[in-house]
Structures are given as C-alpha cells and as structure tokens.
Write an enzyme that holds these catalytic residues in place. Structure first.
Site, PDB file in Angstrom:
ATOM      1  N   PRO A  63       0.797  -1.227   0.000  1.00  0.00           N
ATOM      2  CA  PRO A  63       0.000   0.000   0.000  1.00  0.00           C
ATOM      3  C   PRO A  63       0.834   1.283   0.000  1.00  0.00           C
ATOM      4  CG  PRO A  63      -0.109  -1.097   2.138  1.00  0.00           C
ATOM      5  CD  PRO A  63       0.540  -2.051   1.186  1.00  0.00           C
ATOM      6  N   ARG A 115       4.999  10.959  -2.490  1.00  0.00           N
ATOM      7  CA  ARG A 115       4.801  10.602  -1.090  1.00  0.00           C
ATOM      8  C   ARG A 115       6.106  10.752  -0.301  1.00  0.00           C
ATOM      9  NH1 ARG A 115       4.898   4.457   1.098  1.00  0.00           N
ATOM     10  NH2 ARG A 115       4.232   4.972   3.208  1.00  0.00           N
ATOM     11  N   ASN A 157       7.674  -5.854  -1.076  1.00  0.00           N
ATOM     12  CA  ASN A 157       7.710  -4.727  -0.147  1.00  0.00           C
ATOM     13  C   ASN A 157       6.286  -4.603   0.389  1.00  0.00           C
ATOM     14  OD1 ASN A 157       7.765  -2.395   1.290  1.00  0.00           O
ATOM     15  ND2 ASN A 157       8.832  -1.176  -0.263  1.00  0.00           N
ATOM     16  N   HIS A 177       4.295  -4.386   9.226  1.00  0.00           N
ATOM     17  CA  HIS A 177       4.272  -4.236  10.681  1.00  0.00           C
ATOM     18  C   HIS A 177       2.961  -4.700  11.311  1.00  0.00           C
ATOM     19  CE1 HIS A 177       7.572  -1.813   9.281  1.00  0.00           C
ATOM     20  NE2 HIS A 177       6.743  -0.951   8.712  1.00  0.00           N
ATOM     21  N   ASP A 191       1.253 -15.385   6.960  1.00  0.00           N
ATOM     22  CA  ASP A 191       0.759 -16.763   6.849  1.00  0.00           C
ATOM     23  C   ASP A 191       0.678 -17.224   5.396  1.00  0.00           C
ATOM     24  OD1 ASP A 191       0.576 -16.954   9.572  1.00  0.00           O
ATOM     25  OD2 ASP A 191      -1.618 -16.973   9.657  1.00  0.00           O
ATOM     26  N   GLU A 218      12.305  -9.848   1.346  1.00  0.00           N
ATOM     27  CA  GLU A 218      11.580  -8.677   1.857  1.00  0.00           C
ATOM     28  C   GLU A 218      12.381  -7.422   1.526  1.00  0.00           C
ATOM     29  OE1 GLU A 218      10.988  -8.861   6.093  1.00  0.00           O
ATOM     30  OE2 GLU A 218      10.294  -6.770   6.198  1.00  0.00           O
ATOM     31  N   HIS A 261      12.613  -3.072   1.610  1.00  0.00           N
ATOM     32  CA  HIS A 261      12.146  -1.749   2.036  1.00  0.00           C
ATOM     33  C   HIS A 261      13.061  -0.688   1.451  1.00  0.00           C
ATOM     34  CE1 HIS A 261       9.269  -3.471   4.763  1.00  0.00           C
ATOM     35  NE2 HIS A 261      10.218  -4.295   5.172  1.00  0.00           N
ATOM     36  N   LEU A 262      12.458   0.385   0.977  1.00  0.00           N
ATOM     37  CA  LEU A 262      13.238   1.510   0.472  1.00  0.00           C
ATOM     38  C   LEU A 262      14.021   2.161   1.611  1.00  0.00           C
ATOM     39  CD1 LEU A 262      10.156   2.763  -1.425  1.00  0.00           C
ATOM     40  CD2 LEU A 262      12.294   2.332  -2.629  1.00  0.00           C
ATOM     41  N   SER A 263      13.341   2.402   2.725  1.00  0.00           N
ATOM     42  CA  SER A 263      13.963   3.071   3.867  1.00  0.00           C
ATOM     43  C   SER A 263      14.527   2.031   4.835  1.00  0.00           C
ATOM     44  CB  SER A 263      12.927   3.938   4.585  1.00  0.00           C
ATOM     45  OG  SER A 263      11.897   3.127   5.124  1.00  0.00           O
ATOM     46  N   ARG A 305       7.884   0.641  13.302  1.00  0.00           N
ATOM     47  CA  ARG A 305       8.367   0.073  12.036  1.00  0.00           C
ATOM     48  C   ARG A 305       9.448  -0.972  12.258  1.00  0.00           C
ATOM     49  NH1 ARG A 305       6.045   3.474   8.180  1.00  0.00           N
ATOM     50  NH2 ARG A 305       5.826   5.566   9.000  1.00  0.00           N
TER      51      ARG A 305
HETATM   52  C1  DQA Z   1       8.388   0.889   3.565  1.00  0.00           C
HETATM   53  C2  DQA Z   1       8.553   1.105   5.072  1.00  0.00           C
HETATM   54  C3  DQA Z   1       7.211   0.954   5.780  1.00  0.00           C
HETATM   55  O1  DQA Z   1       7.372   1.151   7.176  1.00  0.00           O
HETATM   56  C4  DQA Z   1       6.221   1.972   5.259  1.00  0.00           C
HETATM   57  O2  DQA Z   1       4.953   1.782   5.856  1.00  0.00           O
HETATM   58  C5  DQA Z   1       6.125   1.973   3.780  1.00  0.00           C
HETATM   59  C6  DQA Z   1       7.318   1.806   2.975  1.00  0.00           C
HETATM   60  C7  DQA Z   1       9.693   1.151   2.796  1.00  0.00           C
HETATM   61  O3  DQA Z   1       9.792   0.695   1.666  1.00  0.00           O
HETATM   62  O4  DQA Z   1      10.603   1.826   3.317  1.00  0.00           O
HETATM   63  O5  DQA Z   1       5.041   2.212   3.226  1.00  0.00           O
HETATM   64  O6  DQA Z   1       8.029  -0.467   3.343  1.00  0.00           O
END
Ligand code: DQA
Length: 150
Positions: free
Chosen positions: A13, A21, A77, A83, A90, A101, A103-105, A114
């Site tokens: 999402p 964003r 992602n 979280h 599952d 998995e 994550h950008l950040s 987080r």
């Molecule tokens: C994210 C990190 C998540 O905590 C956040 O809710 C996102 C993006 C990331 O790619 O850094 O929507 O998954």
C-alpha cells in the site's frame, strides 16, 4: 550460464504514490521508474517478472496464494502491512517460496512501530535502506538463489 526464473514482485500500500509521497524518505522516483529498471535488469538475465501493486491486504494474500502455481521466488515490499499483517505472513508461509523482503527506507532507523516485521519471520532475507536500489539488489539476490537451485 544464464538463468531462467519466474519472479513475483509485490508492492504494498501507498507505494503507487512514490515520487510524491514523503520524497525526503522514499525518494523522487516513481514506482513506474522502479518497475522499468527491474524489467530491464530481468530481461538482461532471462528472468520473467510479474509486478503487482496493491493497497488491499486480501488482494496481496490472494496474489501470494496464486504464485504457488507458477512463481519460483517472491520479492515483496509489504509497506505498512510489514508491521501489522499476520495474514500476509501466513500466506508466505503457506506457499513456501523463497521470499525476499524489501524496504526503500531503513525501517530500523525509524519509528519504533516500524522495527517489527511479521514478514521477516518467514522471509529468506531482507534488503532494506537502499532506496530504489533495494529492489535491484533484491533482484540480484533472487538471481543468485535461482543459480543455486533455490
Ligand atoms: C516501507 C517502510 C514501511 O514502514 C512503510 O509503511 C512503507 C514503505 C519502505 O519501503 O521503506 O510504506 O516499506
């Protein structure tokens, strides 16, 4: 030797809003730009990508379930569902596909909520904190897993 492999990439999402964003956290590039880079990298390495973005938890669960019939690896992602979502965790456990998995950040350097990932409990590994390169590095990791027969 070149590989063949079928990889499902799931963007969770709000990732459809990349570029507009919170650019100071997530960057100025759009999701489309990331997808184009992934498709280019994949075509150079004979990888077959299916890329899905969804803002809906149930839709992500169904996409993961359906992947058991065709995919070799999942790159996901899960965004905020990372979280919160036992259902996505599952589904990944049920299909038993190697899962990366992304994550950008760097979620560990952000708010405390987080720092828990339900997904990492079932993931093969995580690539986090490299902005859009997290996805490219995850695709490289998928290639290596495929090369090693995963
Ligand atoms: C994210 C990190 C998540 O905590 C956040 O809710 C996102 C993006 C990331 O790619 O850094 O929507 O998954």
């Amino acid at each position: 030797m070149q590989n063949t492999g079928k990889i499902l990439i799931i963007h969770g999402p709000n990732l459809n809003l990349l570029g507009e964003r919170e650019p100071q956290i997530y960057g100025n590039f759009s999701l489309e730009e990331i997808n184009q880079e992934l498709l280019k990298e994949a075509s150079q390495n004979q990888l077959d990508l299916k890329i899905v973005q969804s803002n809906h938890e149930g839709e992500i669960v169904e996409t993961i379930q359906n992947a058991r019939n065709w995919a070799n690896i999942i790159i996901i992602n899960p965004a905020a569902y990372t979280h919160t979502s036992i259902a996505i965790r599952d589904a990944l456990a049920a299909v038993q596909l190697p899962t990366i998995e992304v994550h950008l950040s760097n979620i560990h350097a952000r708010e405390s909520f987080r720092q828990t990932s339900y997904i990492s409990l079932v993931a093969t590994g995580q690539v986090i904190g490299f902005g859009k390169y997290s996805y490219i590095l995850a695709l490289k990791a998928a290639e290596l897993l495929l090369q090693n027969g995963k």
